[in-house]
Design an enzyme around this catalytic site. Structure first.
Site, PDB file in Angstrom:
ATOM      1  N   GLU A   1     -60.691 -48.894-130.280  1.00  0.00           N
ATOM      2  CA  GLU A   1     -60.931 -50.150-129.271  1.00  0.00           C
ATOM      3  C   GLU A   1     -60.197 -51.616-129.867  1.00  0.00           C
ATOM      4  OE1 GLU A   1     -64.138 -47.273-128.144  1.00  0.00           O
ATOM      5  OE2 GLU A   1     -63.370 -48.057-130.113  1.00  0.00           O
TER       6      GLU A   1
ATOM      7  N   GLU B   1     -68.054 -41.554-128.775  1.00  0.00           N
ATOM      8  CA  GLU B   1     -69.367 -41.894-128.977  1.00  0.00           C
ATOM      9  C   GLU B   1     -70.189 -40.937-128.230  1.00  0.00           C
ATOM     10  OE1 GLU B   1     -69.167 -46.538-128.648  1.00  0.00           O
ATOM     11  OE2 GLU B   1     -68.103 -45.742-127.017  1.00  0.00           O
TER      12      GLU B   1
END
Length: 268
Positions: free
Chosen positions: A142, A122
């Site tokens: 995730e 990210e």
């Protein structure tokens, strides 16, 4: 390179899991993840990323910022235990902290080899350029722990590669190798591992050759333009173009073009 010295602020007195190096001759600052072998990102580290990018953005000696890591992996992601212990208020700041490279007015390059997962991925997506080694693997894993990306990863990918490929990556926690990442378009270039540093060095030198003012301006234009209609983006571009017409850098650029010489930009 030498160690970069920050003003005496409590947040930056002791950097957590990374360091900052400065090369004055190349007007370059490197933010180096330094918790090998996996360079796991701690919660305090995320807060410090924001403060460091803001400090480097204010420093007129720095033209280009490079985000890289020690060892064979960029980052395997965040510290899950630290995330579980964080307050809701702290968690709500995660995306804002990781967006710091995007808000920075100067060009930011992510130099990636090995694992680039979770918050590490990210963070790289918030940079302007991602130069990857052929060893690189990208993932937002995730889903494997019953969670979703929380620092802008899926949103930025959606804009870069479209909904089908984003779903393929995120909903399956799929790892995408460097070459495929370049083909899909979320990596600027993928090179042999031995060529990674010199490729980034060349990009730094290339970026330093342009007007700092025009560079700052086009970064804002593109970042804002991607979130509006085509007509809205054209208006943003046109207004910025008009403001640059009276800049010293534009006058120098035109003069150097006619005089067939290399321009000397002042950033004004």
């Amino acid at each position: 390179m030498t160690a970069y010295t920050f003003a005496d602020t409590d947040l930056l007195k002791e950097l957590d899991g990374f360091r900052v190096e400065f090369d004055a001759s190349r007007e370059r600052a490197d933010i180096v993840l330094s918790r090998p072998p996996m360079n796991i990102v701690a919660m305090r580290q995320r807060d410090q990323f924001r403060a460091v990018f803001e400090a480097l953005d204010r420093d007129d000696r720095v033209r280009v910022i490079v985000l890289r890591a020690d060892g064979e992996n960029f980052s395997s992601g965040g510290n899950i235990a630290g995330f579980m212990e964080a307050s809701p208020e702290h968690v709500s700041e995660l995306a804002n902290n990781i967006a710091a490279p995007e808000r920075c007015r100067k060009p930011v390059i992510a130099q990636v080899r090995g694992y680039c997962f979770g918050v590490g991925f990210e963070l790289s997506l918030a940079c302007d350029f991602r130069i990857a080694s052929e060893t690189a693997q990208f993932a937002l894993p995730e889903m494997r722990i019953g969670m979703i990306p929380g620092s802008g990863g899926s949103a930025r990918l959606l804009h870069m590669i479209g909904i089908a490929r984003t779903k393929d990556m995120v909903m399956r926690a799929r790892r995408v190798p460097g070459r495929q990442a370049a083909e899909w378009g979320f990596v600027t270039d993928c090179v042999p591992d031995a060529d990674l540093e010199k490729t980034v060095d060349a990009l730094v030198d290339e970026l330093r050759g342009f007007s700092p003012l025009a560079q700052r301006t086009i970064k804002v234009v593109l970042n804002r333009g991607q979130h509006t209609s085509v007509q809205g983006a054209i208006e943003i571009e046109g207004q910025a173009y008009g403001r640059l017409r009276n800049s010293n850098d534009f006058k120098e650029g035109v003069a150097s073009f006619h005089e067939k010489r290399k321009p000397t930009f002042s950033g004004s």
